[in-house]
Design a protein around this motif. Structure first.
Motif, mmCIF file in Angstrom:
data_model
loop_
_atom_site.group_PDB
_atom_site.id
_atom_site.type_symbol
_atom_site.label_atom_id
_atom_site.label_comp_id
_atom_site.label_asym_id
_atom_site.label_seq_id
_atom_site.Cartn_x
_atom_site.Cartn_y
_atom_site.Cartn_z
ATOM 1 N N GLY A 173 65.368 61.478 51.374
ATOM 2 C CA GLY A 173 65.508 60.230 50.636
ATOM 3 C C GLY A 173 66.090 60.487 49.261
ATOM 4 N N PRO A 174 66.555 59.433 48.595
ATOM 5 C CA PRO A 174 67.211 59.589 47.297
ATOM 6 C C PRO A 174 66.250 60.049 46.196
ATOM 7 C CG PRO A 174 67.054 57.278 47.911
ATOM 8 C CD PRO A 174 66.540 58.057 49.059
ATOM 9 N N ILE A 175 66.799 60.791 45.234
ATOM 10 C CA ILE A 175 66.039 61.278 44.082
ATOM 11 C C ILE A 175 66.761 60.835 42.828
ATOM 12 C CG2 ILE A 175 65.200 63.323 42.867
ATOM 13 C CD1 ILE A 175 65.253 64.766 45.607
ATOM 14 N N THR A 176 66.041 60.161 41.931
ATOM 15 C CA THR A 176 66.624 59.677 40.679
ATOM 16 C C THR A 176 65.774 60.146 39.508
ATOM 17 O OG1 THR A 176 67.445 57.713 41.826
ATOM 18 C CG2 THR A 176 67.423 57.636 39.426
ATOM 19 N N LEU A 177 66.338 61.019 38.699
ATOM 20 C CA LEU A 177 65.677 61.523 37.491
ATOM 21 C C LEU A 177 66.663 61.411 36.337
ATOM 22 C CD1 LEU A 177 64.181 64.846 38.926
ATOM 23 C CD2 LEU A 177 62.979 62.694 38.589
ATOM 24 N N ARG A 178 67.027 60.235 35.983
ATOM 25 C CA ARG A 178 68.052 60.011 34.958
ATOM 26 C C ARG A 178 67.723 60.763 33.665
ATOM 27 N NH1 ARG A 178 72.293 57.653 37.360
ATOM 28 N NH2 ARG A 178 71.738 55.891 38.635
ATOM 29 N N GLY A 179 68.646 61.651 33.279
ATOM 30 C CA GLY A 179 68.492 62.384 32.028
ATOM 31 C C GLY A 179 67.521 63.546 32.094
ATOM 32 N N HIS A 180 66.967 63.847 33.262
ATOM 33 C CA HIS A 180 66.003 64.931 33.374
ATOM 34 C C HIS A 180 66.500 65.984 34.348
ATOM 35 C CE1 HIS A 180 62.896 63.055 30.933
ATOM 36 N NE2 HIS A 180 63.352 61.925 31.430
ATOM 37 N N GLN A 181 65.812 67.130 34.355
ATOM 38 C CA GLN A 181 66.236 68.267 35.166
ATOM 39 C C GLN A 181 65.537 68.271 36.526
ATOM 40 O OE1 GLN A 181 64.752 72.296 34.212
ATOM 41 N NE2 GLN A 181 66.916 72.860 34.070
ATOM 42 N N LEU A 182 66.319 68.517 37.566
ATOM 43 C CA LEU A 182 65.793 68.724 38.907
ATOM 44 C C LEU A 182 66.060 70.169 39.289
ATOM 45 C CD1 LEU A 182 64.607 67.799 41.637
ATOM 46 C CD2 LEU A 182 66.942 67.257 42.335
ATOM 47 N N THR A 183 64.998 70.886 39.656
ATOM 48 C CA THR A 183 65.136 72.252 40.147
ATOM 49 C C THR A 183 64.782 72.247 41.624
ATOM 50 O OG1 THR A 183 64.512 73.152 37.994
ATOM 51 C CG2 THR A 183 64.398 74.642 39.882
ATOM 52 N N VAL A 184 65.727 72.666 42.448
ATOM 53 C CA VAL A 184 65.524 72.753 43.890
ATOM 54 C C VAL A 184 65.116 74.197 44.162
ATOM 55 C CG1 VAL A 184 66.596 72.480 46.146
ATOM 56 C CG2 VAL A 184 67.274 70.979 44.260
ATOM 57 N N GLY A 185 63.834 74.403 44.455
ATOM 58 C CA GLY A 185 63.289 75.745 44.641
ATOM 59 C C GLY A 185 63.845 76.444 45.868
ATOM 60 N N PRO A 186 63.591 77.741 45.991
ATOM 61 C CA PRO A 186 64.166 78.526 47.083
ATOM 62 C C PRO A 186 63.695 78.106 48.481
ATOM 63 C CG PRO A 186 62.689 79.865 45.736
ATOM 64 C CD PRO A 186 62.827 78.559 45.059
ATOM 65 N N THR A 187 62.537 77.467 48.588
ATOM 66 C CA THR A 187 62.049 77.032 49.899
ATOM 67 C C THR A 187 62.333 75.557 50.166
ATOM 68 O OG1 THR A 187 59.864 76.538 48.977
ATOM 69 C CG2 THR A 187 60.195 78.748 49.893
ATOM 70 N N ALA A 188 62.984 74.895 49.223
ATOM 71 C CA ALA A 188 63.228 73.448 49.338
ATOM 72 C C ALA A 188 64.355 73.136 50.311
ATOM 73 C CB ALA A 188 63.568 72.871 47.968
ATOM 74 N N GLN A 189 64.187 71.999 51.004
ATOM 75 C CA GLN A 189 65.230 71.464 51.877
ATOM 76 C C GLN A 189 65.322 69.976 51.567
ATOM 77 O OE1 GLN A 189 64.504 72.426 55.982
ATOM 78 N NE2 GLN A 189 64.131 74.578 55.529
ATOM 79 N N LEU A 190 66.423 69.578 50.943
ATOM 80 C CA LEU A 190 66.594 68.190 50.533
ATOM 81 C C LEU A 190 67.711 67.548 51.327
ATOM 82 C CD1 LEU A 190 64.970 69.427 48.181
ATOM 83 C CD2 LEU A 190 66.315 68.031 46.639
ATOM 84 N N ILE B 264 69.568 72.273 39.224
ATOM 85 C CA ILE B 264 69.628 73.708 39.472
ATOM 86 C C ILE B 264 69.176 73.924 40.908
ATOM 87 C CG2 ILE B 264 68.795 75.982 38.782
ATOM 88 C CD1 ILE B 264 68.214 74.720 36.008
ATOM 89 N N VAL B 265 70.024 74.569 41.713
ATOM 90 C CA VAL B 265 69.770 74.687 43.152
ATOM 91 C C VAL B 265 69.568 76.147 43.558
ATOM 92 C CG1 VAL B 265 70.664 74.190 45.456
ATOM 93 C CG2 VAL B 265 71.162 72.621 43.575
ATOM 94 N N TYR B 266 68.349 76.447 44.007
ATOM 95 C CA TYR B 266 68.028 77.742 44.601
ATOM 96 C C TYR B 266 67.868 77.593 46.117
ATOM 97 C CZ TYR B 266 66.822 79.299 39.871
ATOM 98 O OH TYR B 266 66.853 79.621 38.546
ATOM 99 N N GLY B 267 67.619 76.376 46.592
ATOM 100 C CA GLY B 267 67.371 76.099 47.997
ATOM 101 C C GLY B 267 68.541 75.376 48.637
ATOM 102 N N LYS B 268 68.221 74.434 49.556
ATOM 103 C CA LYS B 268 69.258 73.766 50.343
ATOM 104 C C LYS B 268 69.284 72.267 50.043
ATOM 105 C CE LYS B 268 70.765 73.097 55.094
ATOM 106 N NZ LYS B 268 70.505 73.375 56.498
ATOM 107 N N VAL B 269 70.486 71.756 49.754
ATOM 108 C CA VAL B 269 70.684 70.326 49.509
ATOM 109 C C VAL B 269 71.772 69.826 50.444
ATOM 110 C CG1 VAL B 269 71.421 68.576 47.844
ATOM 111 C CG2 VAL B 269 70.021 70.492 47.072
ATOM 112 N N VAL B 270 71.458 68.757 51.177
ATOM 113 C CA VAL B 270 72.461 68.061 51.981
ATOM 114 C C VAL B 270 72.535 66.652 51.413
ATOM 115 C CG1 VAL B 270 73.102 67.213 54.256
ATOM 116 C CG2 VAL B 270 71.970 69.429 54.046
#
Length: 153
Positions: A70-87, A97-103
């Protein structure tokens, strides 16, 4: 002749001095008087054991280590996608900042960093970008430096 009492009397013990720039705050200091630097930002974390389906919005930095659909909205803030994350998400944030997987598409006002083991499949729109060796990216990139300037105005 030396005695322990003389040594204690001769060595005055002064309390530790806290300078205004010191980030160290004693545990016994009340939370209302703790120093808050402008760079200190509140942050939240979604652990690796969490799976969320739905829209995530927030007004603080966020680290995700779980699965999100689903959509993620953090206007003006930092999103860190951890190494085990699947978005599987459309992302809108100040910085990603992407360490994991984003589609999905990533829209960052300031910058996008794809780290060595990170992966983005989708389009990126940002003012600055960094893709490290070993990272995976498939999509289009739109770099618009005026995004950061418009945000500062």
């Amino acid at each position: 002749m030396w005695s322990k009492q003389q040594a204690v009397a001769e060595t005055p013990v002064a309390p530790p001095v806290q300078s205004a720039s010191s980030p160290v705050v004693p545990f016994n200091t009340p939370s209302t008087s703790r120093l808050a630097s402008p760079s200190t930002r509140s942050a939240a974390r979604l652990g690796a054991g969490l799976q969320i389906k739905g829209h995530i919005t927030g007004t603080e930095d966020l680290q995700i280590d779980g699965k999100i659909d689903g959509p993620i909205t953090l206007r003006g803030h930092q999103l860190t996608v951890g190494p085990t994350a699947q978005l599987n998400s459309e992302i809108h944030a100040g910085e990603v900042i992407v360490y994991g997987k984003v589609v999905g598409n990533v829209h960052a006002r300031e910058r996008v960093d794809v780290k060595t083991d990170g992966s983005i499949i989708g389009d990126i729109s940002t003012a600055r970008i960094s893709i490290e060796d070993g990272a995976h990216f498939k999509g289009r990139i739109e770099i618009d430096p005026t995004k950061t300037q418009a945000a500062a105005d």
